[in-house]
Design a protein around this motif. Structure first.
Motif, mmCIF file in Angstrom:
data_model
loop_
_atom_site.group_PDB
_atom_site.id
_atom_site.type_symbol
_atom_site.label_atom_id
_atom_site.label_comp_id
_atom_site.label_asym_id
_atom_site.label_seq_id
_atom_site.Cartn_x
_atom_site.Cartn_y
_atom_site.Cartn_z
ATOM 1 N N THR A 112 0.842 -1.199 0.000
ATOM 2 C CA THR A 112 0.000 0.000 0.000
ATOM 3 C C THR A 112 0.877 1.249 0.000
ATOM 4 O O THR A 112 2.081 1.189 0.250
ATOM 5 C CB THR A 112 -0.932 0.020 1.215
ATOM 6 N N GLU A 114 0.495 5.698 0.824
ATOM 7 C CA GLU A 114 -0.249 6.910 1.143
ATOM 8 C C GLU A 114 0.486 8.100 0.521
ATOM 9 O O GLU A 114 1.696 8.251 0.726
ATOM 10 C CB GLU A 114 -0.354 7.109 2.656
ATOM 11 N N PRO A 115 -0.222 8.945 -0.239
ATOM 12 C CA PRO A 115 0.463 10.036 -0.937
ATOM 13 C C PRO A 115 1.260 10.976 -0.030
ATOM 14 O O PRO A 115 2.301 11.486 -0.443
ATOM 15 C CB PRO A 115 -0.681 10.775 -1.635
ATOM 16 N N TYR A 142 -3.044 8.526 -7.071
ATOM 17 C CA TYR A 142 -3.436 7.404 -6.224
ATOM 18 C C TYR A 142 -4.874 7.059 -6.591
ATOM 19 O O TYR A 142 -5.494 7.770 -7.397
ATOM 20 C CB TYR A 142 -3.273 7.737 -4.740
ATOM 21 N N THR A 146 -5.287 12.709 -7.261
ATOM 22 C CA THR A 146 -3.869 13.045 -7.184
ATOM 23 C C THR A 146 -3.636 13.961 -5.985
ATOM 24 O O THR A 146 -4.536 14.681 -5.559
ATOM 25 C CB THR A 146 -3.366 13.761 -8.458
ATOM 26 N N ARG A 174 3.753 8.232 -10.839
ATOM 27 C CA ARG A 174 3.717 7.423 -9.632
ATOM 28 C C ARG A 174 5.000 7.660 -8.845
ATOM 29 O O ARG A 174 6.057 7.962 -9.410
ATOM 30 C CB ARG A 174 3.587 5.936 -9.966
#
Length: 220
Positions: A112, A114-115, A142, A146, A174
């Motif tokens: 996973t 997280e931005p 994400y 974004t 990404r």
């Protein structure tokens, strides 16, 4: 405090007693970004059980690293935040991120992301010496959209903050692709040609991006 004891008169052993348990460093990562409610921590940490999260938070509060506070109205929410002692670990976290980057690739299936982890990661590898003056927008996609960041270079080095990039040179990619560009493993032109990155504005400005960071020298 409760938990592991090493029975050694050593500052590193004391630190390991406080932050060496599984999940503890990741709890601190989240609280470096912002105070969090218990449910927010559970959601962002993923596989941790409520009982284990409670145990880790209690240990950190016992050590004086974390405190529990109630936000004023209209929030009226109970959150966990780092104390001054807790925030003092940030330089060590920065160096752990830099060191851990050696082992980041290849990506593992099912990981996973997280931005806003981007803030801690880029801050850890940002140049702290003078770099070329520029202002570059960054957008990290994400699943729900974004997240935007502004990267600025200048005499004091490189700074990163959340923000929208309208009107300036910008790149969207990404985070794993961005790291390959910053490390000079993937030329910007190749990333754009393959569709791995999208750019707008001055290509000349965007080619300065790797020089704003010290990732290229952080190799095994």
């Amino acid at each position: 405090m409760s938990g592991a004891r090493y029975n050694q008169f050593c500052a590193l052993a004391r630190a390991a007693e406080i932050v060496g348990e599984r999940w503890t460093l990741l709890i601190i990562r989240e609280l470096l970004l912002a105070p969090r409610r218990f449910g927010d921590l559970r959601e962002r940490l993923g596989d941790i059980s409520p009982a284990l999260l409670t145990d880790r938070l209690n240990a950190l509060m016992e050590a004086g690293v974390v405190q529990r506070v109630v936000l004023p109205a209209p929030f009226n929410a109970q959150v966990y935040e780092l104390t001054g002692t807790g925030r003092a670990i940030q330089p060590a976290i920065r160096e752990l991120i830099r060191w851990g980057g050696r082992f980041l690739f290849p990506m593992r299936t099912g990981e996973t992301f997280e931005p806003d982890w981007v803030l801690l990661a880029l801050e850890a590898i940002a140049s702290r010496t003078a770099v070329r003056q520029c202002r570059i927008g960054l957008r990290i996609p994400y699943p729900d959209g974004t997240t935007g960041f502004i990267i600025e270079g200048g005499p004091a080095g490189t700074s990163i903050a959340k923000g929208e990039s309208s009107g300036i040179a910008a790149i969207e990619a990404r985070f794993d692709v961005l790291l390959q560009i910053l490390g000079r493993h993937l030329p910007l032109d190749d990333a754009v040609a393959s569709g791995a990155a999208k750019i707008e504005g001055s290509v000349h400005t965007l080619r300065k991006l790797p020089s704003l960071f010290e990732l290229a020298t952080a190799k095994r």
